[in-house]
Every structure is written in C-alpha cells, then in structure tokens.
Design a protein around this motif. Sequence first.
Motif, PDB file in Angstrom:
ATOM      1  N   LEU A   1       0.822  -1.206   0.000  1.00 11.09           N
ATOM      2  CA  LEU A   1       0.000   0.000   0.000  1.00 11.09           C
ATOM      3  C   LEU A   1       0.862   1.265   0.000  1.00 11.09           C
ATOM      4  O   LEU A   1       0.559   2.237  -0.690  1.00 11.09           O
ATOM      5  N   GLU A   2       1.954   1.242   0.770  1.00 11.57           N
ATOM      6  CA  GLU A   2       2.863   2.400   0.824  1.00 11.57           C
ATOM      7  C   GLU A   2       3.481   2.685  -0.549  1.00 11.57           C
ATOM      8  O   GLU A   2       3.783   3.831  -0.874  1.00 11.57           O
ATOM      9  N   ASN A   3       3.672   1.626  -1.339  1.00 10.32           N
ATOM     10  CA  ASN A   3       4.271   1.774  -2.669  1.00 10.32           C
ATOM     11  C   ASN A   3       3.236   1.929  -3.782  1.00 10.32           C
ATOM     12  O   ASN A   3       3.575   1.878  -4.967  1.00 10.32           O
ATOM     13  N   ASN A   4       1.962   2.108  -3.374  1.00 11.42           N
ATOM     14  CA  ASN A   4       0.863   2.306  -4.341  1.00 11.42           C
ATOM     15  C   ASN A   4       0.723   1.158  -5.341  1.00 11.42           C
ATOM     16  O   ASN A   4       0.420   1.383  -6.524  1.00 11.42           O
ATOM     17  N   VAL A   5       0.935  -0.068  -4.876  1.00  9.90           N
ATOM     18  CA  VAL A   5       0.678  -1.245  -5.715  1.00  9.90           C
ATOM     19  C   VAL A   5      -0.835  -1.336  -5.909  1.00  9.90           C
ATOM     20  O   VAL A   5      -1.599  -1.287  -4.939  1.00  9.90           O
ATOM     21  N   GLY A   6      -1.268  -1.456  -7.148  1.00 12.29           N
ATOM     22  CA  GLY A   6      -2.702  -1.401  -7.438  1.00 12.29           C
ATOM     23  C   GLY A   6      -3.472  -2.684  -7.178  1.00 12.29           C
ATOM     24  O   GLY A   6      -4.677  -2.665  -6.941  1.00 12.29           O
ATOM     25  N   HIS A   7      -2.764  -3.845  -7.243  1.00 16.45           N
ATOM     26  CA  HIS A   7      -3.429  -5.140  -7.086  1.00 16.45           C
ATOM     27  C   HIS A   7      -2.587  -6.051  -6.195  1.00 16.45           C
ATOM     28  O   HIS A   7      -1.386  -6.216  -6.434  1.00 16.45           O
ATOM     29  N   VAL A   8      -3.218  -6.640  -5.197  1.00 16.18           N
ATOM     30  CA  VAL A   8      -2.544  -7.603  -4.328  1.00 16.18           C
ATOM     31  C   VAL A   8      -3.213  -8.963  -4.515  1.00 16.18           C
ATOM     32  O   VAL A   8      -4.435  -9.091  -4.399  1.00 16.18           O
ATOM     33  N   VAL A   9      -2.401  -9.966  -4.834  1.00 15.59           N
ATOM     34  CA  VAL A   9      -2.899 -11.329  -5.034  1.00 15.59           C
ATOM     35  C   VAL A   9      -2.626 -12.103  -3.753  1.00 15.59           C
ATOM     36  O   VAL A   9      -1.484 -12.157  -3.272  1.00 15.59           O
ATOM     37  N   LEU A  10      -3.672 -12.690  -3.175  1.00 11.31           N
ATOM     38  CA  LEU A  10      -3.527 -13.457  -1.931  1.00 11.31           C
ATOM     39  C   LEU A  10      -3.597 -14.943  -2.263  1.00 11.31           C
ATOM     40  O   LEU A  10      -4.580 -15.416  -2.817  1.00 11.31           O
ATOM     41  N   ALA A  11      -2.538 -15.672  -1.915  1.00  8.16           N
ATOM     42  CA  ALA A  11      -2.444 -17.089  -2.293  1.00  8.16           C
ATOM     43  C   ALA A  11      -2.012 -17.936  -1.103  1.00  8.16           C
ATOM     44  O   ALA A  11      -1.663 -17.419  -0.043  1.00  8.16           O
ATOM     45  N   GLY A  12      -2.036 -19.260  -1.295  1.00  5.39           N
ATOM     46  CA  GLY A  12      -1.514 -20.175  -0.280  1.00  5.39           C
ATOM     47  C   GLY A  12      -2.386 -20.315   0.950  1.00  5.39           C
ATOM     48  O   GLY A  12      -1.901 -20.434   2.066  1.00  5.39           O
ATOM     49  N   GLY A  13      -3.684 -20.298   0.768  1.00  6.38           N
ATOM     50  CA  GLY A  13      -4.602 -20.457   1.903  1.00  6.38           C
ATOM     51  C   GLY A  13      -5.746 -19.468   1.791  1.00  6.38           C
ATOM     52  O   GLY A  13      -5.734 -18.559   0.953  1.00  6.38           O
ATOM     53  N   LEU A  14      -6.743 -19.643   2.649  1.00  7.34           N
ATOM     54  CA  LEU A  14      -7.927 -18.774   2.620  1.00  7.34           C
ATOM     55  C   LEU A  14      -7.616 -17.473   3.360  1.00  7.34           C
ATOM     56  O   LEU A  14      -7.329 -17.495   4.559  1.00  7.34           O
ATOM     57  N   PRO A  15      -7.633 -16.333   2.663  1.00  9.11           N
ATOM     58  CA  PRO A  15      -7.302 -15.073   3.338  1.00  9.11           C
ATOM     59  C   PRO A  15      -8.406 -14.632   4.290  1.00  9.11           C
ATOM     60  O   PRO A  15      -9.589 -14.887   4.047  1.00  9.11           O
ATOM     61  N   ALA A  16      -8.013 -13.968   5.365  1.00  7.92           N
ATOM     62  CA  ALA A  16      -8.989 -13.456   6.335  1.00  7.92           C
ATOM     63  C   ALA A  16      -9.710 -12.255   5.741  1.00  7.92           C
ATOM     64  O   ALA A  16      -9.132 -11.486   4.954  1.00  7.92           O
ATOM     65  N   ARG A  17     -10.958 -12.092   6.132  1.00  8.87           N
ATOM     66  CA  ARG A  17     -11.745 -10.942   5.672  1.00  8.87           C
ATOM     67  C   ARG A  17     -11.027  -9.631   6.035  1.00  8.87           C
ATOM     68  O   ARG A  17     -11.028  -8.674   5.258  1.00  8.87           O
ATOM     69  N   ASP A  18     -10.411  -9.596   7.233  1.00  5.45           N
ATOM     70  CA  ASP A  18      -9.704  -8.382   7.682  1.00  5.45           C
ATOM     71  C   ASP A  18      -8.579  -7.998   6.729  1.00  5.45           C
ATOM     72  O   ASP A  18      -8.347  -6.807   6.483  1.00  5.45           O
ATOM     73  N   THR A  19      -7.867  -9.000   6.202  1.00  8.38           N
ATOM     74  CA  THR A  19      -6.771  -8.730   5.268  1.00  8.38           C
ATOM     75  C   THR A  19      -7.312  -8.124   3.981  1.00  8.38           C
ATOM     76  O   THR A  19      -6.775  -7.141   3.461  1.00  8.38           O
ATOM     77  N   ILE A  20      -8.387  -8.724   3.474  1.00 10.89           N
ATOM     78  CA  ILE A  20      -9.006  -8.217   2.242  1.00 10.89           C
ATOM     79  C   ILE A  20      -9.486  -6.780   2.448  1.00 10.89           C
ATOM     80  O   ILE A  20      -9.255  -5.905   1.614  1.00 10.89           O
ATOM     81  N   THR A  21     -10.127  -6.544   3.596  1.00  6.38           N
ATOM     82  CA  THR A  21     -10.646  -5.201   3.911  1.00  6.38           C
ATOM     83  C   THR A  21      -9.514  -4.182   3.983  1.00  6.38           C
ATOM     84  O   THR A  21      -9.623  -3.070   3.448  1.00  6.38           O
TER      85      THR A  21
ATOM     86  N   ILE B   1      -6.605  -4.222   2.534  1.00  8.49           N
ATOM     87  CA  ILE B   1      -6.078  -3.951   1.189  1.00  8.49           C
ATOM     88  C   ILE B   1      -7.011  -2.996   0.441  1.00  8.49           C
ATOM     89  O   ILE B   1      -6.571  -2.008  -0.153  1.00  8.49           O
ATOM     90  N   LYS B   2      -8.312  -3.284   0.512  1.00 11.40           N
ATOM     91  CA  LYS B   2      -9.291  -2.461  -0.211  1.00 11.40           C
ATOM     92  C   LYS B   2      -9.348  -1.032   0.357  1.00 11.40           C
ATOM     93  O   LYS B   2      -9.393  -0.063  -0.391  1.00 11.40           O
ATOM     94  N   GLU B   3      -9.324  -0.939   1.684  1.00 12.40           N
ATOM     95  CA  GLU B   3      -9.370   0.390   2.311  1.00 12.40           C
ATOM     96  C   GLU B   3      -8.095   1.180   2.021  1.00 12.40           C
ATOM     97  O   GLU B   3      -8.108   2.410   2.048  1.00 12.40           O
ATOM     98  N   GLY B   4      -7.019   0.454   1.720  1.00 12.40           N
ATOM     99  CA  GLY B   4      -5.754   1.099   1.365  1.00 12.40           C
ATOM    100  C   GLY B   4      -5.698   1.528  -0.090  1.00 12.40           C
ATOM    101  O   GLY B   4      -4.692   2.087  -0.540  1.00 12.40           O
ATOM    102  N   GLY B   5      -6.773   1.236  -0.834  1.00 10.05           N
ATOM    103  CA  GLY B   5      -6.868   1.711  -2.218  1.00 10.05           C
ATOM    104  C   GLY B   5      -6.442   0.719  -3.282  1.00 10.05           C
ATOM    105  O   GLY B   5      -6.382   1.054  -4.462  1.00 10.05           O
ATOM    106  N   ALA B   6      -6.139  -0.521  -2.878  1.00 12.82           N
ATOM    107  CA  ALA B   6      -5.733  -1.539  -3.858  1.00 12.82           C
ATOM    108  C   ALA B   6      -6.860  -2.556  -4.065  1.00 12.82           C
ATOM    109  O   ALA B   6      -7.799  -2.631  -3.268  1.00 12.82           O
ATOM    110  N   LYS B   7      -6.742  -3.326  -5.143  1.00 10.54           N
ATOM    111  CA  LYS B   7      -7.722  -4.376  -5.432  1.00 10.54           C
ATOM    112  C   LYS B   7      -7.152  -5.720  -4.997  1.00 10.54           C
ATOM    113  O   LYS B   7      -5.936  -5.934  -5.072  1.00 10.54           O
TER     114      LYS B   7
END
Length: 339
Positions: free
Chosen positions: A100-120, A122-128
């Motif tokens: 988020l600090e580096n303004n990465v536009g898309h974060v891919v979450l792999a290797g297990g089921l991501p927590a809702r908090d993590t997804i939130t 990322i989204k609140e930080g402006g990335a998809k």
Amino acid sequence: MTDTMTHEGLQKLKVAWDRGCEFLGTEYAILGGAMSWVSERHLVAAISNAGGFGVIACGAMTPDLLDTEIKATQALTSKPFGVNLITMHPELDKLVDVCLENNVGHVVLAGGLPARDTITKIKEGGAKTICFAPILALAKKLIRSGADALVIEGMEAGGHIGPVSTSVLAQEILPHITDVPVFVAGGIARGEAIANYLRMGASGVQLGTRFVCATECIAHADFKKAFIRASARDAVTTVQVDPQFPVIPVRALNNEGGRKFIETQHEVIAKYKAGELDLESAQLEIEHFWAGALRRAVIDGDVEYGSVMAGQSVGMVKKEQSTQDILQELVDEAANSFA
C-alpha cells in the motif's frame, strides 16, 4: 488468414476480455503466474511492458526485501503490476503495508484462505484484491469477504496445486460467478485455450510456465534448458508415502531430487517407527527436505537435485523467446481462434 479476418478476430478478442483488461489496467488480460525466484523485477516489468500484467512473487521475502523489489520493478515499468502474498506468511500485515505504501494497485492473496480483515485492509488502502478459489463454495465466500477478482487454478499448474483439473474447475465455477472477474490458470500455453476459456465466461487467464523461458527471466540457463527438453508427462506431482505424514502436492519435473524425496520419506518414517523421532519432528524433517531446493534449481542451475517446478504445459515450451514475442504469439493465436 486475411487481414480482415485477423482484424475481426482481434476485435472479438478485445470484447471477450475487456472486463479483465479494464480490471487490470492492461492491453491484454494475461497475468504472469507468481513463481518464487522467477517472478522478480525483470520478468514482471517485461510482462507489464509488453501489455500483460506482471506479478511479483513475494514468497518468503521480508517486508524490507519486498519494498526493494517493488521499487526496483517500478523503476523498470510505469505499467500496472501486482504483488502475490502468501497468506500464511508470519508478517503478512507488514507486507500488505509495504504494498500500500508503494501504491501497488493489485494484491494477489495465495496459499490459503485469506482473512476478511486482510481483504478489507487492502481495499481500504486503495488496492484491489485477487484471491484463489479452489471450489465454488469458497469462490462465493471470498466474494462475500470482498475479493475483487478470482483466479481458478487447475492441477495442471506448476508448484503447489489442488486436486482438480482446470477444465473441470472452469465448468464448475465460471457459469456461477459473474459478479467479479475470474481468471483461469493451469496448463495454458496457447492462445486457442485462452479463447476457449473466454468463451466460457472467463475475464482473462494466468500463465506461469510459458514465461520461464522468456529472455528477460533471470532463471539459470540449465533451468530453462530443462523446460525446453521436457514433455508434459515429465511434470509430475510429489509422491506422499504415508498419509500420516502429509505432503503438500507440488508439480515439478521428475529428477533425482524427486526420487531422493521418496527415499527420505521412507527413512524418516522408519526412524519414527523405531522410536528415534517423535511424530512432529518426523513431519518437520519431511517438510524441510525441499527447503532451498527451488532456489538451487532456478538460480544455481541444479536441475538434478533442486526443485524444477513446472506445469504440464512445459511440453509446449520449445525455445527461449522475448516476453514480447510470447505475448504476441498468444494474442495472435487467440485472435485467430475468434476470427
């Protein structure tokens, strides 16, 4: 094929993956699969510069190392690219902060089921967020948790894999998930396959194995040669000797390392049965066998005892080519299929 037919095919392809292109911000809805030690700044930037969507494989990187890699990639391309984070990473939160600090536009979450908090976060930080969905029920759950897009990856893929083939996953999931873009992965190496998945409702695709022999890829020459020599049947999954000692399935080229892994499992299990090791220690010893093996293969060129992770599409990798040429071939084949 006439110029008119080629133009018509390109127009139809553009319409077919328009949603994926818009989501990624790219000319082509083709993601580079995140491959540890392979998907670093050079290959990622080359894929993005050629019209695709490069993805940095964070793997086991520390937050500082990831920060350096993102900045180095940004120095090589002004086009969009993503970062793949492993959800089980002990410093996942800090890695998200770095993205988020580096303004990465898309974060891919792999290797297990991501927590809702993590997804939130990322989204609140402006990335998809892009998440992997191995079954339809989880695809729906991830969308409810806020995932902006999904990747469905079949067992033909290289590296860590699930048990279901790409064609079956596509039939199970694509007709039912229409509210977010879905990218299909696993065993794709030609444009005709891309066109077929787009017809089925995919918004785009993800390829890994095909990009290993890109000239911009830093993989050792011997690693690339192993890909060029290999056939589809050489890309096999790791063998689990005893269900009491589970092995996460990994698809890689069959070599001495794979055979040694089977021997090691037998030896460790024998020690456990003789009372020389407790269960946890035995499981850890088996798990740690491959530690560093991927780096040895990719960077050092030890293709005999290292882990040469490759998908079954490796049989269609016949030569080293520029990333630009690889993408152009895929697009031409897909467009011809639509013409």
